[in-house]
Write an enzyme that holds these catalytic residues in place. Structure first.
Site, short mmCIF file in Angstrom:
data_model
loop_
_atom_site.label_atom_id
_atom_site.label_comp_id
_atom_site.label_asym_id
_atom_site.label_seq_id
_atom_site.Cartn_x
_atom_site.Cartn_y
_atom_site.Cartn_z
N HIS A 15 -14.57 -30.61 -38.98
CA HIS A 15 -15.79 -30.86 -38.21
C HIS A 15 -16.62 -29.58 -38.02
O HIS A 15 -17.84 -29.64 -37.95
CB HIS A 15 -15.44 -31.47 -36.85
N GLY A 68 -9.18 -42.30 -33.87
CA GLY A 68 -8.92 -41.12 -33.05
C GLY A 68 -7.43 -41.03 -32.73
O GLY A 68 -6.67 -41.96 -32.98
N GLU A 102 -0.37 -47.41 -34.31
CA GLU A 102 -0.13 -46.37 -35.32
C GLU A 102 1.07 -45.52 -34.90
O GLU A 102 1.73 -44.91 -35.72
CB GLU A 102 -1.39 -45.50 -35.47
C1 6MZ Z 1 -4.28 -40.08 -39.79
N1 6MZ Z 1 -4.56 -41.22 -38.99
C2 6MZ Z 1 -5.67 -41.38 -38.21
N2 6MZ Z 1 -5.52 -42.06 -37.04
C3 6MZ Z 1 -6.56 -42.20 -36.20
N3 6MZ Z 1 -7.78 -41.72 -36.43
C4 6MZ Z 1 -7.98 -41.05 -37.57
C5 6MZ Z 1 -6.96 -40.88 -38.53
N4 6MZ Z 1 -7.48 -40.22 -39.57
C6 6MZ Z 1 -8.79 -39.97 -39.27
N5 6MZ Z 1 -9.09 -40.46 -38.05
C7 6MZ Z 1 -10.37 -40.37 -37.32
O1 6MZ Z 1 -11.39 -39.98 -38.22
C8 6MZ Z 1 -11.99 -38.75 -37.81
C9 6MZ Z 1 -12.42 -37.94 -39.01
O2 6MZ Z 1 -13.47 -38.60 -39.69
P1 6MZ Z 1 -14.98 -38.72 -39.12
O3 6MZ Z 1 -15.33 -37.42 -38.47
O4 6MZ Z 1 -14.99 -39.87 -38.15
O5 6MZ Z 1 -15.78 -38.99 -40.34
C10 6MZ Z 1 -10.89 -38.08 -36.97
O6 6MZ Z 1 -11.44 -37.14 -36.09
C11 6MZ Z 1 -10.29 -39.29 -36.25
O7 6MZ Z 1 -11.08 -39.67 -35.16
#
Ligand code: 6MZ
Ligand code: ZN
Length: 353
Positions: A67, A174, A204
């Site tokens: 980020h 998240g 999860e």
């Molecule tokens: C590994 N398992 C997971 N479980 C839960 N949330 C996840 C994730 N993997 C990714 N994200 C979610 O996606 C965001 C990054 O992409 P974006 O900034 O939104 O495009 C992470 O900050 C989290 O909120």
């Protein structure tokens, strides 16, 4: 047959669970790092390589680093177009990208311009003739609470109406160990009522039984992971029954779950349980950049772990079309594509099997 990587690559595919900032490739990451040398970020901080494992906590630290690298409209445009083209090059014919709109005061990025920029990237790829149909799910980060969730839903509603069908739904994601899904119910309910589809990360991690029950009551249109829903994993039969009765598809992310250590090994993955039930399961990547994978590899992994022959793999990818959030017309177009491609691809693969 397991060595037949070409079959998995050529297989037309549908990707329904891809977080934008988790999907950034090494090549794009290189460009980002070059743009921001002062951050002193190295590749090892943004991806989890072959054979490596991290705790889920550590995975969320990786997103924080990414980020920092992606904090302007220009970055988002580049990241989104690169990610879309990479999925297209992997023969993904339909993609639902999801991302959490962020505001960054120091760059002037707003949540609105964040979503606009992702939509612009989708449109640019379309105009360039990239052979992939892309839709967008606006993500709610559960960590940010009820108010932000409601604000996000309102934004998504606006874009659902103004984006010509590109914004189709909401994702709830998240860090699953943070925040309480219960307080997010009003926002999710509102989204549902206004016609946005819901894909919710559920169970999860262990001990989310009560939350999963409440979320299933909405009900969601698809479930992300659902690792701990079934009784053998500490879930409950009633949760399973509910998902089965509603035929709510599960988005399955093998590498993500094993590298993030919520599942101890591929052979113990919950895909086995749900697949044996005949429940709709869609193979997805989750974060192809962070977990160093692509959708072809995920299909190949599913096949080698669970002994699926090419016709079963084909059926998996074909059934994924039933689970997309775009309308019937798009489904029909995709089914047509699959029908046209089937004879050439399957004959070759069966010969090698
Ligand atoms: C590994 N398992 C997971 N479980 C839960 N949330 C996840 C994730 N993997 C990714 N994200 C979610 O996606 C965001 C990054 O992409 P974006 O900034 O939104 O495009 C992470 O900050 C989290 O909120
Ligand atoms: Zn996810």
């Amino acid at each position: 047959m397991d060595d037949n990587a070409e079959f998995y690559k050529d297989l037309p595919k549908v990707e329904l669970h891809a977080h934008l900032n988790g999907s950034v490739s090494v090549q794009t990451m290189e460009k980002l790092i070059r743009r921001k040398p002062h951050l002193n970020i190295e590749h090892s901080m943004t991806a989890i390589g072959k054979g490596q494992r991290r705790t889920l906590d550590e995975c969320f630290e990786v997103f924080k680093v990414i980020h920092k690298l992606v904090d302007t409209e220009e970055d988002i445009l580049m990241v989104a177009t690169d990610v879309i083209k990479e999925f297209a090059a992997d023969n993904v014919k339909y993609l639902e990208l999801r991302s959490t709109p962020r505001e960054e005061n120091h760059t002037g990025l707003t949540k609105k311009s964040y979503i606009e920029t992702v939509i612009e990237a989708i449109q640019q790829c379309k105009n360039e003739g990239v052979d992939i149909d892309v839709r967008f799910l606006v993500a709610i980060d559960r960590r940010n609470g009820a108010e932000v969730a409601m604000e996000t839903v309102k934004l998504a509603e606006e874009f659902m109406l103004s984006s010509g069908g590109l914004v189709v739904g909401i994702d709830l994601s998240g860090d699953p160990t943070v925040g309480d899904g219960r307080c997010l119910l009003p926002a999710l309910q509102r989204a549902r009522n206004s016609g946005l589809k819901l894909s919710l990360h559920m169970s999860e991690v262990p001990s989310q039984l009560e939350e999963s029950e409440l979320l299933l009551n909405l009900p969601p249109d698809r479930i992300g992971h659902g690792t701990f829903l079934h009784p053998e994993m500490g879930g409950s039969q009633s949760l399973v029954d509910r998902a089965v009765k509603g035929r709510i598809p599960l988005e399955i992310c093998l590498t993500s779950n094993v590298k993030g250590q919520t599942v101890p090994s591929y052979s113990q993955h919950h895909l086995r349980y749900w697949y044996q039930l005949g429940h709709p399961c869609v193979i997805c990547t989750d974060d192809k950049g962070v977990f160093c994978t692509d959708l072809s590899q995920e299909y190949q992994l599913a096949a080698s772990t669970f002994g699926l022959r090419p016709d079963a793999v084909w059926t998996l990818s074909e059934r994924a079309v039933d689970c997309i959030f775009a309308g019937d017309e798009v489904k029909q177009q995709l089914r047509q594509k699959w029908t046209e491609l089937k004879p050439g691809l399957l004959q070759g693969a069966e010969l090698q099997a």
